[in-house]
Design a protein around this motif. Sequence first.
Motif, PDB file in Angstrom:
ATOM      1  N   HIS A   1     -13.413  35.748 -22.473  1.00  0.00           N
ATOM      2  CA  HIS A   1     -13.058  34.377 -22.851  1.00  0.00           C
ATOM      3  C   HIS A   1     -11.802  33.897 -22.129  1.00  0.00           C
ATOM      4  CE1 HIS A   1     -16.059  35.001 -25.927  1.00  0.00           C
ATOM      5  NE2 HIS A   1     -15.390  36.041 -26.390  1.00  0.00           N
ATOM      6  N   ARG A   2     -11.741  34.210 -20.846  1.00  0.00           N
ATOM      7  CA  ARG A   2     -10.591  33.834 -20.017  1.00  0.00           C
ATOM      8  C   ARG A   2     -10.961  32.709 -19.056  1.00  0.00           C
ATOM      9  NH1 ARG A   2      -9.376  40.047 -18.249  1.00  0.00           N
ATOM     10  NH2 ARG A   2      -8.012  40.657 -19.992  1.00  0.00           N
ATOM     11  N   CYS A   3      -9.934  32.037 -18.582  1.00  0.00           N
ATOM     12  CA  CYS A   3     -10.103  31.127 -17.454  1.00  0.00           C
ATOM     13  C   CYS A   3      -9.915  31.939 -16.179  1.00  0.00           C
ATOM     14  CB  CYS A   3      -9.058  30.005 -17.511  1.00  0.00           C
ATOM     15  SG  CYS A   3      -9.039  28.932 -16.047  1.00  0.00           S
ATOM     16  N   MET A   4     -10.830  31.802 -15.226  1.00  0.00           N
ATOM     17  CA  MET A   4     -10.766  32.533 -13.973  1.00  0.00           C
ATOM     18  C   MET A   4     -10.501  31.563 -12.819  1.00  0.00           C
ATOM     19  SD  MET A   4     -11.284  35.485 -15.284  1.00  0.00           S
ATOM     20  CE  MET A   4     -11.502  36.584 -13.882  1.00  0.00           C
ATOM     21  N   VAL A   5      -9.546  31.927 -11.993  1.00  0.00           N
ATOM     22  CA  VAL A   5      -9.167  31.099 -10.843  1.00  0.00           C
ATOM     23  C   VAL A   5      -9.455  31.876  -9.561  1.00  0.00           C
ATOM     24  CG1 VAL A   5      -7.303  29.883  -9.652  1.00  0.00           C
ATOM     25  CG2 VAL A   5      -7.383  29.916 -12.167  1.00  0.00           C
ATOM     26  N   ALA A   6     -10.231  31.276  -8.662  1.00  0.00           N
ATOM     27  CA  ALA A   6     -10.561  31.909  -7.384  1.00  0.00           C
ATOM     28  C   ALA A   6      -9.917  31.124  -6.251  1.00  0.00           C
ATOM     29  CB  ALA A   6     -12.065  31.961  -7.182  1.00  0.00           C
ATOM     30  N   GLU A   7      -9.064  31.796  -5.474  1.00  0.00           N
ATOM     31  CA  GLU A   7      -8.453  31.173  -4.294  1.00  0.00           C
ATOM     32  C   GLU A   7      -9.265  31.545  -3.061  1.00  0.00           C
ATOM     33  OE1 GLU A   7      -4.519  31.758  -1.509  1.00  0.00           O
ATOM     34  OE2 GLU A   7      -4.188  31.772  -3.685  1.00  0.00           O
ATOM     35  N   VAL A   8      -9.704  30.539  -2.323  1.00  0.00           N
ATOM     36  CA  VAL A   8     -10.507  30.764  -1.128  1.00  0.00           C
ATOM     37  C   VAL A   8      -9.777  30.212   0.094  1.00  0.00           C
ATOM     38  CG1 VAL A   8     -12.654  30.684  -2.429  1.00  0.00           C
ATOM     39  CG2 VAL A   8     -11.779  28.589  -1.390  1.00  0.00           C
ATOM     40  N   MET A   9     -10.294  30.524   1.274  1.00  0.00           N
ATOM     41  CA  MET A   9      -9.688  30.041   2.501  1.00  0.00           C
ATOM     42  C   MET A   9      -9.921  28.540   2.670  1.00  0.00           C
ATOM     43  SD  MET A   9     -10.197  33.075   5.306  1.00  0.00           S
ATOM     44  CE  MET A   9      -9.036  34.450   5.321  1.00  0.00           C
ATOM     45  N   GLY A  10      -9.093  27.933   3.489  1.00  0.00           N
ATOM     46  CA  GLY A  10      -9.161  26.491   3.719  1.00  0.00           C
ATOM     47  C   GLY A  10      -7.753  25.960   3.918  1.00  0.00           C
ATOM     48  N   ARG A  11      -7.232  26.118   5.138  1.00  0.00           N
ATOM     49  CA  ARG A  11      -5.845  25.742   5.424  1.00  0.00           C
ATOM     50  C   ARG A  11      -5.649  24.229   5.340  1.00  0.00           C
ATOM     51  NH1 ARG A  11      -1.337  27.822   8.172  1.00  0.00           N
ATOM     52  NH2 ARG A  11      -2.396  29.841   8.175  1.00  0.00           N
ATOM     53  N   HIS A  12      -6.525  23.485   5.980  1.00  0.00           N
ATOM     54  CA  HIS A  12      -6.382  22.030   6.036  1.00  0.00           C
ATOM     55  C   HIS A  12      -7.533  21.272   5.399  1.00  0.00           C
ATOM     56  CE1 HIS A  12      -2.925  22.544   8.622  1.00  0.00           C
ATOM     57  NE2 HIS A  12      -3.644  23.213   9.502  1.00  0.00           N
ATOM     58  N   VAL A  13      -8.674  21.919   5.241  1.00  0.00           N
ATOM     59  CA  VAL A  13      -9.857  21.264   4.679  1.00  0.00           C
ATOM     60  C   VAL A  13     -10.462  22.129   3.577  1.00  0.00           C
ATOM     61  CG1 VAL A  13     -10.349  20.101   6.868  1.00  0.00           C
ATOM     62  CG2 VAL A  13     -11.474  22.268   6.328  1.00  0.00           C
ATOM     63  N   GLY A  14     -11.247  21.484   2.717  1.00  0.00           N
ATOM     64  CA  GLY A  14     -11.751  22.186   1.546  1.00  0.00           C
ATOM     65  C   GLY A  14     -13.236  22.437   1.513  1.00  0.00           C
ATOM     66  N   TRP A  15     -13.865  22.547   2.683  1.00  0.00           N
ATOM     67  CA  TRP A  15     -15.314  22.739   2.713  1.00  0.00           C
ATOM     68  C   TRP A  15     -15.749  24.026   2.017  1.00  0.00           C
ATOM     69  CZ3 TRP A  15     -18.343  18.850   3.575  1.00  0.00           C
ATOM     70  CH2 TRP A  15     -17.950  17.804   4.427  1.00  0.00           C
ATOM     71  N   ILE A  16     -15.038  25.119   2.241  1.00  0.00           N
ATOM     72  CA  ILE A  16     -15.420  26.382   1.607  1.00  0.00           C
ATOM     73  C   ILE A  16     -15.279  26.269   0.095  1.00  0.00           C
ATOM     74  CG2 ILE A  16     -14.818  28.813   1.304  1.00  0.00           C
ATOM     75  CD1 ILE A  16     -14.032  28.925   4.219  1.00  0.00           C
ATOM     76  N   ALA A  17     -14.165  25.721  -0.359  1.00  0.00           N
ATOM     77  CA  ALA A  17     -13.954  25.566  -1.798  1.00  0.00           C
ATOM     78  C   ALA A  17     -15.010  24.661  -2.413  1.00  0.00           C
ATOM     79  CB  ALA A  17     -12.551  24.994  -2.058  1.00  0.00           C
ATOM     80  N   LEU A  18     -15.309  23.552  -1.735  1.00  0.00           N
ATOM     81  CA  LEU A  18     -16.285  22.598  -2.267  1.00  0.00           C
ATOM     82  C   LEU A  18     -17.672  23.227  -2.391  1.00  0.00           C
ATOM     83  CD1 LEU A  18     -16.706  19.522  -3.044  1.00  0.00           C
ATOM     84  CD2 LEU A  18     -17.646  19.296  -0.741  1.00  0.00           C
ATOM     85  N   HIS A  19     -18.161  23.824  -1.305  1.00  0.00           N
ATOM     86  CA  HIS A  19     -19.524  24.358  -1.310  1.00  0.00           C
ATOM     87  C   HIS A  19     -19.657  25.590  -2.209  1.00  0.00           C
ATOM     88  CE1 HIS A  19     -21.831  22.268   2.075  1.00  0.00           C
ATOM     89  NE2 HIS A  19     -20.730  21.573   1.893  1.00  0.00           N
ATOM     90  N   SER A  20     -18.726  26.518  -2.120  1.00  0.00           N
ATOM     91  CA  SER A  20     -18.835  27.717  -2.956  1.00  0.00           C
ATOM     92  C   SER A  20     -18.606  27.363  -4.421  1.00  0.00           C
ATOM     93  CB  SER A  20     -17.846  28.791  -2.494  1.00  0.00           C
ATOM     94  OG  SER A  20     -16.505  28.336  -2.607  1.00  0.00           O
ATOM     95  N   GLY A  21     -17.689  26.435  -4.680  1.00  0.00           N
ATOM     96  CA  GLY A  21     -17.437  26.017  -6.054  1.00  0.00           C
ATOM     97  C   GLY A  21     -18.650  25.353  -6.675  1.00  0.00           C
ATOM     98  N   MET A  22     -19.304  24.469  -5.913  1.00  0.00           N
ATOM     99  CA  MET A  22     -20.513  23.826  -6.434  1.00  0.00           C
ATOM    100  C   MET A  22     -21.619  24.847  -6.648  1.00  0.00           C
ATOM    101  SD  MET A  22     -20.690  20.197  -4.366  1.00  0.00           S
ATOM    102  CE  MET A  22     -22.053  19.562  -5.369  1.00  0.00           C
ATOM    103  N   ALA A  23     -21.755  25.779  -5.703  1.00  0.00           N
ATOM    104  CA  ALA A  23     -22.810  26.788  -5.811  1.00  0.00           C
ATOM    105  C   ALA A  23     -22.606  27.690  -7.023  1.00  0.00           C
ATOM    106  CB  ALA A  23     -22.866  27.630  -4.538  1.00  0.00           C
ATOM    107  N   ALA A  24     -21.351  27.984  -7.344  1.00  0.00           N
ATOM    108  CA  ALA A  24     -21.045  28.892  -8.457  1.00  0.00           C
ATOM    109  C   ALA A  24     -20.921  28.151  -9.786  1.00  0.00           C
ATOM    110  CB  ALA A  24     -19.754  29.655  -8.166  1.00  0.00           C
ATOM    111  N   GLY A  25     -21.043  26.814  -9.767  1.00  0.00           N
ATOM    112  CA  GLY A  25     -20.923  26.044 -11.004  1.00  0.00           C
ATOM    113  C   GLY A  25     -19.502  25.961 -11.510  1.00  0.00           C
ATOM    114  N   ALA A  26     -18.547  25.834 -10.593  1.00  0.00           N
ATOM    115  CA  ALA A  26     -17.135  25.762 -10.982  1.00  0.00           C
ATOM    116  C   ALA A  26     -16.875  24.531 -11.841  1.00  0.00           C
ATOM    117  CB  ALA A  26     -16.248  25.732  -9.744  1.00  0.00           C
TER     118      ALA A  26
END
Length: 343
Positions: A162-187
């Motif tokens: 019952h915790r909140c989980m935070v995942a830090e991903v790569m993306g120095r200037h743009v957030g494509w990895i965060a956006l796509h992986s986050g949507m895929a994982a149901g963030a």
Amino acid sequence: MRIGLLTSGGDCPGLNAVIRSAVLHGIKSHSDEFVGFRAGWKGLIEGDYFDLTRQDVRGLAREGGTILGTSRTHPYNHPGGGPEAMAAQLEHHQIDGVIAIGGEGTLAGAKRLADAGLPIVGVPKTIDNDLRATDYTFGFDTAISIATNAMDRLRTTGESHHRCMVAEVMGRHVGWIALHSGMAAGAHAILIPEQGVTMDQLCEWVEQVHSRGRSPLVVVAEGFIPEGAEEALAGKGADASGRPRLGGVGEWVTQQIEDRTGIESRNTTLGHIQRGGNPTGFDRVLATRFGIKALDLVHEQAWGDMAALRGTEIVTANLSAALDGLKEVPADRYEEAKILFGR
């Protein structure tokens, strides 16, 4: 023709697939000869290379990394660099053309050298998918798959405790990895460099999810700029090329959530596992098609051009078009994902 290949900048799944397809296409279609420069531009500058044969590239499409090695050597700033010296190296070793495989920095160097008269074509590579003139770069799909798999695992342990989980991903200037992986994982929240989000808003989303008995998942790109800051967190010094080493924003966000909401929270930084390992099927195919196109560009003497993906077609693009600013996540794409945040 006698053609040289080099991989420069960060490593990326799919580099070997480009090398394989270019070499096989050149040998089978044109009876070309190939050499591989070691460690990117450094190998070209210093004349450090080895012959590439069909035997050398056999089975490479499925292997991650690069058999040529890579570095962040600058083609102009490195001792012995610059167009005149590098042109002399190519002439001395009887190399008729170069295929430079890399991201923004590599392709920027390739464009300067091509403008100065060197026979160079490019292949776009970056897990960040931030290059213009191409819809996708190989390595991106693999990074998304790795990140999504990791987040799926985070969600199961988060739900158990019952915790909140935070995942830090790569993306120095743009957030494509965060956006796509986050949507895929149901963030339940995604934080990217292109969009400012207050901690009050983030915590509201987290509390909405937690109030329903769920474990919130927050995805944050390493380049996300925290509220009140002017730049991304970079508390790990600089790399060999002088760039700030980003990282730590996931931990910062986790602490903010726990302090403001009282919800037990944990963070994980995925780091370099996102760019390692074997490429996905999509990236193997895309990289293979890029390698074939790059070899065609060499034979067309289309110096200063690169292979690109438009829709489902592999096309020719000028390097200048790829370097006309970074391809950022459009606001409408973020708003689309935002519909699913929190409630």
